[in-house]
Design a protein around this motif. Structure first.
Motif, PDB file in Angstrom:
ATOM      1  N   GLN A 184       0.816  -1.211   0.000  1.00  0.00           N
ATOM      2  CA  GLN A 184       0.000   0.000   0.000  1.00  0.00           C
ATOM      3  C   GLN A 184       0.852   1.265   0.000  1.00  0.00           C
ATOM      4  O   GLN A 184       0.410   2.316  -0.483  1.00  0.00           O
ATOM      5  CB  GLN A 184      -0.945  -0.012   1.204  1.00  0.00           C
ATOM      6  CG  GLN A 184      -2.035  -1.067   1.129  1.00  0.00           C
ATOM      7  CD  GLN A 184      -2.744  -1.267   2.449  1.00  0.00           C
ATOM      8  OE1 GLN A 184      -2.759  -0.381   3.307  1.00  0.00           O
ATOM      9  NE2 GLN A 184      -3.342  -2.435   2.638  1.00  0.00           N
ATOM     10  N   ALA A 185       2.075   1.157   0.537  1.00  0.00           N
ATOM     11  CA  ALA A 185       2.985   2.302   0.558  1.00  0.00           C
ATOM     12  C   ALA A 185       3.752   2.457  -0.755  1.00  0.00           C
ATOM     13  O   ALA A 185       4.552   3.388  -0.886  1.00  0.00           O
ATOM     14  CB  ALA A 185       3.967   2.173   1.719  1.00  0.00           C
ATOM     15  N   GLY A 186       3.525   1.559  -1.693  1.00  0.00           N
ATOM     16  CA  GLY A 186       4.173   1.681  -2.992  1.00  0.00           C
ATOM     17  C   GLY A 186       5.338   0.750  -3.219  1.00  0.00           C
ATOM     18  O   GLY A 186       6.065   0.881  -4.216  1.00  0.00           O
ATOM     19  N   PHE A 187       5.550  -0.222  -2.323  1.00  0.00           N
ATOM     20  CA  PHE A 187       6.634  -1.186  -2.478  1.00  0.00           C
ATOM     21  C   PHE A 187       6.160  -2.427  -3.229  1.00  0.00           C
ATOM     22  O   PHE A 187       4.985  -2.806  -3.156  1.00  0.00           O
ATOM     23  CB  PHE A 187       7.172  -1.627  -1.111  1.00  0.00           C
ATOM     24  CG  PHE A 187       8.009  -0.599  -0.416  1.00  0.00           C
ATOM     25  CD1 PHE A 187       9.350  -0.451  -0.725  1.00  0.00           C
ATOM     26  CD2 PHE A 187       7.454   0.225   0.546  1.00  0.00           C
ATOM     27  CE1 PHE A 187      10.124   0.497  -0.084  1.00  0.00           C
ATOM     28  CE2 PHE A 187       8.221   1.182   1.199  1.00  0.00           C
ATOM     29  CZ  PHE A 187       9.564   1.316   0.877  1.00  0.00           C
ATOM     30  N   THR A 188       7.094  -3.050  -3.921  1.00  0.00           N
ATOM     31  CA  THR A 188       6.867  -4.372  -4.494  1.00  0.00           C
ATOM     32  C   THR A 188       7.639  -5.383  -3.658  1.00  0.00           C
ATOM     33  O   THR A 188       8.878  -5.326  -3.607  1.00  0.00           O
ATOM     34  CB  THR A 188       7.345  -4.433  -5.958  1.00  0.00           C
ATOM     35  OG1 THR A 188       6.604  -3.490  -6.738  1.00  0.00           O
ATOM     36  CG2 THR A 188       7.137  -5.827  -6.529  1.00  0.00           C
ATOM     37  N   VAL A 189       6.939  -6.248  -2.967  1.00  0.00           N
ATOM     38  CA  VAL A 189       7.575  -7.250  -2.110  1.00  0.00           C
ATOM     39  C   VAL A 189       8.043  -8.405  -2.984  1.00  0.00           C
ATOM     40  O   VAL A 189       7.255  -9.008  -3.711  1.00  0.00           O
ATOM     41  CB  VAL A 189       6.602  -7.740  -1.029  1.00  0.00           C
ATOM     42  CG1 VAL A 189       7.252  -8.839  -0.181  1.00  0.00           C
ATOM     43  CG2 VAL A 189       6.161  -6.575  -0.132  1.00  0.00           C
ATOM     44  N   THR A 190       9.333  -8.692  -2.917  1.00  0.00           N
ATOM     45  CA  THR A 190       9.921  -9.730  -3.770  1.00  0.00           C
ATOM     46  C   THR A 190      10.256 -11.004  -3.011  1.00  0.00           C
ATOM     47  O   THR A 190      10.447 -12.051  -3.637  1.00  0.00           O
ATOM     48  CB  THR A 190      11.195  -9.201  -4.440  1.00  0.00           C
ATOM     49  OG1 THR A 190      12.109  -8.752  -3.430  1.00  0.00           O
ATOM     50  CG2 THR A 190      10.873  -8.049  -5.374  1.00  0.00           C
TER      51      THR A 190
END
Length: 212
Positions: A184-190
Motif C-alpha cells: 500500500q505504501a508503494g513497495f513491491t515485495v519480492t
C-alpha cells in the motif's frame, strides 16, 4: 509538532537499557544463517543499484557496521540518544544520527537502501502506513528495503526489558499484514521469509525484501 507518546516511550526506554542491550544482544556475526543470508542478499542488491543505506532503528550500530563490512555506504538513525552515543564510540568511522524513522531528515529519493531490522514493532499499527510511506519517500526508484522483525498477532506491554523498567509497547502483526502495508505504501515485495520460534508457537521471525 507534539511528539507522539509512543516515540517518547521508545526513546526513554532505550536510553535506559542501552548499555545492557549491547551486553545481551548477539552481534550480527552470531545471528542464525538465514538472517545473515537475508542481510547478505540485501547488501548485494543495493551494491548493484548503488546509493547510501540507512539503518533505521540502528541501536548501538552493530548491524550498520556489518552492512559497511559487506561493502555498503551505511549510516545509522535511532531515536535513542544513548544508543547513538554508543554507536559513535564503537564505530567512529561511520555516521550515526539521532532521529525518528517517521520523519527522516533526508531528501526524497536519496537512498539506495533502507534497513529496518527489528525496529518497527514499537510503532502502533495505525502509524505504520506513514512510517512505510517515509521509507518509500527517501528511497530512489528501484531502491531496496529489508524489513526484519517479529510477526504474530499480539499487543505487548512489558514492564521490564534488558533488566530495566520500560514504557514502550510492542505491536506484532502477521507477516501477510506487514506485506500488505508495504504494498500500500508503494513497495513491491519480492521475498518473504518466516522462521518459527520453537519457544513461542504463536510468533515467528519475518524478513520482507522489497523495492521502491
Amino acid at each position: 509538532m507534539t511528539e507522539p507518546s509512543h516515540l517518547a516511550a521508545v526513546r526513554d526506554s532505550y536510553d535506559a537499557v542501552a548499555a545492557d542491550y549491547v551486553r545481551l544482544i548477539i552481534p550480527p556475526e552470531e545471528m542464525d544463517p538465514v538472517s545473515r543470508a537475508m542481510l547478505a542478499a540485501f547488501a548485494e542488491l543495493v551494491r548493484d543499484g548503488g546509493g547510501p543505506v540507512a539503518d533505521l532503528g540502528c541501536g548501538p550500530g552493530r548491524v550498520t557496521a556489518y552492512l559497511a563490512g559487506l561493502g555498503l555506504a551505511a549510516f545509522g538513525v535511532d531515536v535513542s540518544g544513548e544508543m547513538v552515543a554508543l554507536a559513535r564510540r564503537a564505530y567512529p568511522e561511520l555516521r550515526f544520527v539521532q532521529g525518528s524513522m517517521a520523519a527522516l531528515d533526508l531528501a526524497d529519493g536519496t537512498l539506495g537502501g533502507v534497513l529496518a531490522w527489528y525496529s518497527v514493532h514499537h510503532t502502533p499499527p495505525a502509524s505504520l502506513p506513514a512510517v512505510f510511506a517515509e521509507f518509500r519517500r527517501v528511497l530512489a526508484p528501484g531502491g531496496h528495503l529489508l524489513l526484519g522483525g517479529h510477526a504474530g498477532d499480539a499487543h505487548l506491554r512489558p514492564a521490564e526489558a534488558y533488566g530495566h523498567p520500560v514504557s514502550f509497547e510492542s505491536h506484532l502483526l502477521p507477516a501477510g499484514r506487514l506485506a500488505d502495508l508495504l504494498a500500500q505504501a508503494g513497495f513491491t515485495v519480492t521475498a518473504r521469509l518466516e522462521q518459527p520460534r520453537p519457544e513461542r508457537a504463536d510468533r515467528s521471525y519475518v524478513c520482507l525484501l522489497a523495492y521502491a
